[in-house]
Design a protein around this motif. Structure first.
Motif, PDB file in Angstrom:
ATOM      1  N   UNK A 407     -61.440  -2.406   5.957  1.00  0.00           N
ATOM      2  CA  UNK A 407     -61.660  -2.407   7.537  1.00  0.00           C
ATOM      3  C   UNK A 407     -62.108  -3.899   7.606  1.00  0.00           C
ATOM      4  N   UNK A 408     -61.585  -4.430   8.734  1.00  0.00           N
ATOM      5  CA  UNK A 408     -61.969  -5.857   9.216  1.00  0.00           C
ATOM      6  C   UNK A 408     -62.215  -5.600  10.875  1.00  0.00           C
ATOM      7  N   UNK A 409     -63.615  -5.401  11.331  1.00  0.00           N
ATOM      8  CA  UNK A 409     -63.882  -5.190  12.506  1.00  0.00           C
ATOM      9  C   UNK A 409     -64.022  -6.363  13.279  1.00  0.00           C
ATOM     10  N   UNK A 410     -63.510  -6.259  14.777  1.00  0.00           N
ATOM     11  CA  UNK A 410     -63.500  -7.302  15.699  1.00  0.00           C
ATOM     12  C   UNK A 410     -63.725  -6.834  16.945  1.00  0.00           C
ATOM     13  N   UNK A 411     -64.074  -7.500  17.884  1.00  0.00           N
ATOM     14  CA  UNK A 411     -64.203  -7.073  19.149  1.00  0.00           C
ATOM     15  C   UNK A 411     -62.768  -6.768  19.867  1.00  0.00           C
ATOM     16  N   UNK A 412     -62.669  -5.547  20.357  1.00  0.00           N
ATOM     17  CA  UNK A 412     -61.303  -5.399  21.027  1.00  0.00           C
ATOM     18  C   UNK A 412     -61.489  -4.486  22.159  1.00  0.00           C
ATOM     19  N   UNK A 413     -60.686  -4.711  23.051  1.00  0.00           N
ATOM     20  CA  UNK A 413     -60.578  -3.650  24.560  1.00  0.00           C
ATOM     21  C   UNK A 413     -60.057  -2.532  24.302  1.00  0.00           C
ATOM     22  N   UNK A 414     -60.868  -1.503  24.600  1.00  0.00           N
ATOM     23  CA  UNK A 414     -60.265  -0.004  24.177  1.00  0.00           C
ATOM     24  C   UNK A 414     -59.324   0.155  25.374  1.00  0.00           C
ATOM     25  N   UNK A 415     -59.361  -0.043  26.550  1.00  0.00           N
ATOM     26  CA  UNK A 415     -58.607   0.026  27.474  1.00  0.00           C
ATOM     27  C   UNK A 415     -57.157  -0.476  27.212  1.00  0.00           C
ATOM     28  N   UNK A 416     -56.831  -1.340  26.448  1.00  0.00           N
ATOM     29  CA  UNK A 416     -55.583  -2.140  26.090  1.00  0.00           C
ATOM     30  C   UNK A 416     -55.089  -1.087  24.880  1.00  0.00           C
ATOM     31  N   UNK A 417     -56.161  -0.579  24.081  1.00  0.00           N
ATOM     32  CA  UNK A 417     -55.613  -0.027  22.691  1.00  0.00           C
ATOM     33  C   UNK A 417     -55.085   1.204  23.277  1.00  0.00           C
ATOM     34  N   UNK A 418     -55.844   1.909  24.405  1.00  0.00           N
ATOM     35  CA  UNK A 418     -55.385   3.133  24.867  1.00  0.00           C
ATOM     36  C   UNK A 418     -53.731   3.133  25.729  1.00  0.00           C
ATOM     37  N   UNK A 419     -53.684   2.230  26.458  1.00  0.00           N
ATOM     38  CA  UNK A 419     -52.722   1.946  26.919  1.00  0.00           C
ATOM     39  C   UNK A 419     -51.476   1.766  26.055  1.00  0.00           C
ATOM     40  N   UNK A 420     -51.703   1.173  24.817  1.00  0.00           N
ATOM     41  CA  UNK A 420     -50.478   1.038  24.030  1.00  0.00           C
ATOM     42  C   UNK A 420     -50.127   2.176  23.473  1.00  0.00           C
ATOM     43  N   UNK A 421     -51.244   3.007  23.064  1.00  0.00           N
ATOM     44  CA  UNK A 421     -50.899   4.316  22.525  1.00  0.00           C
ATOM     45  C   UNK A 421     -50.051   5.244  23.501  1.00  0.00           C
ATOM     46  N   UNK A 422     -50.376   5.111  24.740  1.00  0.00           N
ATOM     47  CA  UNK A 422     -49.764   6.088  25.852  1.00  0.00           C
ATOM     48  C   UNK A 422     -48.351   5.535  26.123  1.00  0.00           C
ATOM     49  N   UNK A 441     -63.044   4.902  33.797  1.00  0.00           N
ATOM     50  CA  UNK A 441     -64.509   4.647  34.781  1.00  0.00           C
ATOM     51  C   UNK A 441     -65.266   3.493  34.603  1.00  0.00           C
ATOM     52  N   UNK A 442     -64.767   2.609  33.826  1.00  0.00           N
ATOM     53  CA  UNK A 442     -65.444   1.256  33.590  1.00  0.00           C
ATOM     54  C   UNK A 442     -64.540  -0.101  33.524  1.00  0.00           C
ATOM     55  N   UNK A 443     -65.123  -1.034  34.072  1.00  0.00           N
ATOM     56  CA  UNK A 443     -64.750  -2.100  34.135  1.00  0.00           C
ATOM     57  C   UNK A 443     -64.198  -2.814  32.543  1.00  0.00           C
TER      58      UNK A 443
END
Length: 554
Positions: A407-422, A441-443
């Protein structure tokens, strides 16, 4: 025996007279001190009058017979303390002292020097403390008049601190299981009462003596090892539990610096400085878990508690360490964890065998059929291919559980991850007449995570939602940033829902509500979220749908 006191006449110059108040706590120490008293008296040519219980005296006799000659044993005169004191049911002190005086006179008339040891006992009755105080005052006059050495012994667990303080005034010396000191509160009847100022000081000193006695009782009767360290960091006291737990005698550790204690492993010596720094500030250390070593090299898991010791000016005068051996408890916990792991492994193995046996049986059957048949075989190949794919799916999910990837943790934008999965699952959703709606509901939705693992979680939960709506429907994916610095992801479907009694079983290996599911997808997703210090909760209503909520630290 350990903790044996120095013979009394060698410790304090009692000459041929002295009235000693002995409050004891342990019967073993009591017997040991009584034998020392007898032995030192015999050495000086004294006869000893023992006013003692029959049972205790019999224990003493067994030891004395191995130490003294018969002539010396003949110098010990036993009186049953039950009969001696309880002869007068109301504990009439004048009659008891008169009887005592008659016994002493009998020896003095024969020019025999005697010393006495009396274990005082009494019937429970009203105002007994006042009677005991009066008895000791009268007894002190008798002892001084008779010019003899006399010990009045009281069970420290049966008399109050206030009674002990009062009796300090009628005894020249104070004795405990481990020491003998001169009493600074002794009042000779011929001396006038102190002034009011001196009386207040005396009261304060009496309280300090009582507190000291209580502290000694706490230390020496404690079942956990206790170490007392002075303000110069030298060990000044250890209790019996320390010696029995670690195997080092008091003589081996007293006077050592705390960091030199042989129970300390070399890599743990820093703990002494650390713990002392807290006590210097007046703070306590509670339940600190570490390791210590016994004399025979055994490593013990222990729990330490430290607290400061203050003097009469409320200044640091040292510190105390209480050590609790938790080795057995830790071993029991490890055994329980191993047992649970074995149970889970057995449950998992049974599930794997069941799940894989079914497709393997199908493949085997079709192979046998193909060997004996001339019909078109393409349908058999398709079924076998499907079953092999199912086995691969099961094994890949099991491998993810059994052998987590780096596991290599890094700061990621969850919005982008969800859009990729969708985007990835959009075609599958469309084929099943499912519309995926994102409701962010968050920026900002950046978190520390392993990108591919969080994508895997979203894929698993979106696929579950699609499978839960065979007739189509809406899947809402909400993203909320809470006030508790948490990022909340909700997957809300319009499926058939899950009954309450089945929700608690989700996450168990091979338990699933889907016809062709393995139950491992949810288990893997839950494990990933927990490894990210997050939580997964399910809320469902039959006939209306299911909401899966994932909380991750923001």
């Amino acid at each position: 025996m350990e903790n044996k006191i120095v013979p009394l006449t060698n410790l304090i110059d009692l000459k041929n007279h002295g009235h000693i108040l002995y409050t004891y706590n342990k019967i073993d120490n009591y017997i040991e001190n009584a034998i020392s008293y007898i032995e030192s008296g015999i050495d000086q040519g004294h006869h000893i009058i023992m006013i003692e219980s029959k049972d205790t005296y019999e224990q003493m006799k067994i030891i004395l017979k191995g130490m003294l000659t018969q002539d010396a044993l003949d110098c010990i005169h036993f009186l049953d303390n039950y009969e001696f004191y309880r002869l007068y049911d109301d504990f009439h002190c004048d009659l008891i002292v008169s009887h005592f005086s008659d016994v002493i006179t009998h020896f003095q008339e024969k020019h025999i020097t005697v010393r006495t040891w009396a274990n005082v006992c009494w019937n429970d009755e009203r105002e007994i403390e006042l009677k005991l105080e009066s008895f000791e005052r009268t007894a002190d006059q008798c002892v001084r008049h008779s010019n003899l050495i006399s010990v009045c012994a009281y069970n420290g667990n049966k008399i109050t601190a206030s009674l002990q303080n009062s009796m300090l005034k009628s005894h020249e010396y104070i004795m405990t299981d481990h020491e003998l000191v001169k009493s600074y509160f002794y009042k000779n009847n011929s001396v006038p009462l102190p002034s009011l100022t001196i009386a207040k000081e005396t009261q304060l000193e009496e309280k300090l003596i009582a507190t000291k006695h209580q502290l000694q009782s706490f230390i020496f009767q404690n079942l956990d090892p206790v170490v007392i360290i002075d303000k110069w960091d030298k060990v000044i006291t250890v209790n019996a539990a320390f010696q029995s737990t670690f195997g080092f005698t008091a003589n081996e550790v007293l006077g050592l610096y705390a960091s030199e204690l042989p129970i300390l492993p070399d890599d743990r010596k820093f703990e002494v400085i650390l713990n002392r720094s807290f006590t210097v500030l007046g703070e306590k250390v509670k339940g600190y878990e570490t390791i210590r070593i016994t004399k025979d090299g055994k490593v013990l898991q222990v729990q330490l508690s430290c607290f400061p010791l203050l003097d009469e000016r409320n200044e640091l005068d040292g510190w105390a360490v209480i050590i609790r051996d938790i080795t057995e408890r830790k071993q029991a916990q490890e055994l329980l964890i191993k047992s649970e792991k074995l149970s889970i492994a057995g449950e998992l193995a049974a599930g794997i065998a069941h799940e894989i046996r079914n497709p393997i049986t199908s493949i085997k059957g079709f192979l046998q059929l193909m060997q004996s048949s001339n019909f078109e075989k393409q349908i058999y190949y398709d079924i076998m291919s499907s079953e092999i794919t199912r086995i691969e799916q099961i094994l890949s999910e099991l491998l993810m559980l059994a052998k987590p990837q780096a596991v290599h943790f890094a700061r990621r934008d969850v919005m982008v991850l969800i859009r990729d999965v969708v985007t990835l699952l959009g075609p599958q959703a469309t084929l099943n007449n499912v519309q995926i709606i994102t409701d962010f509901k968050t920026e900002t939705a950046q978190i520390m995570c392993e990108e591919n693992q969080i994508k895997q979680v979203c894929i698993n939960f979106i696929k579950n939602a699609i499978d839960a709506m065979p007739d189509g429907g809406n899947l809402i994916i909400q993203l909320i940033s809470s006030a508790k610095k948490e990022l909340i992801i909700r997957f809300i479907d319009e499926g058939s829902g899950i009954p309450d009694e089945l929700i608690s079983k989700l996450g168990q290996p091979f338990y699933t509500t889907k016809e062709k599911g393995t139950g491992l997808g949810f288990m893997v997703s839950k494990r990933i979220v927990e490894n990210h210090q997050g939580t997964v909760t399910i809320c469902s209503e039959v006939g209306k749908g299911t909401t899966i909520e994932v909380k991750l630290p923001n």
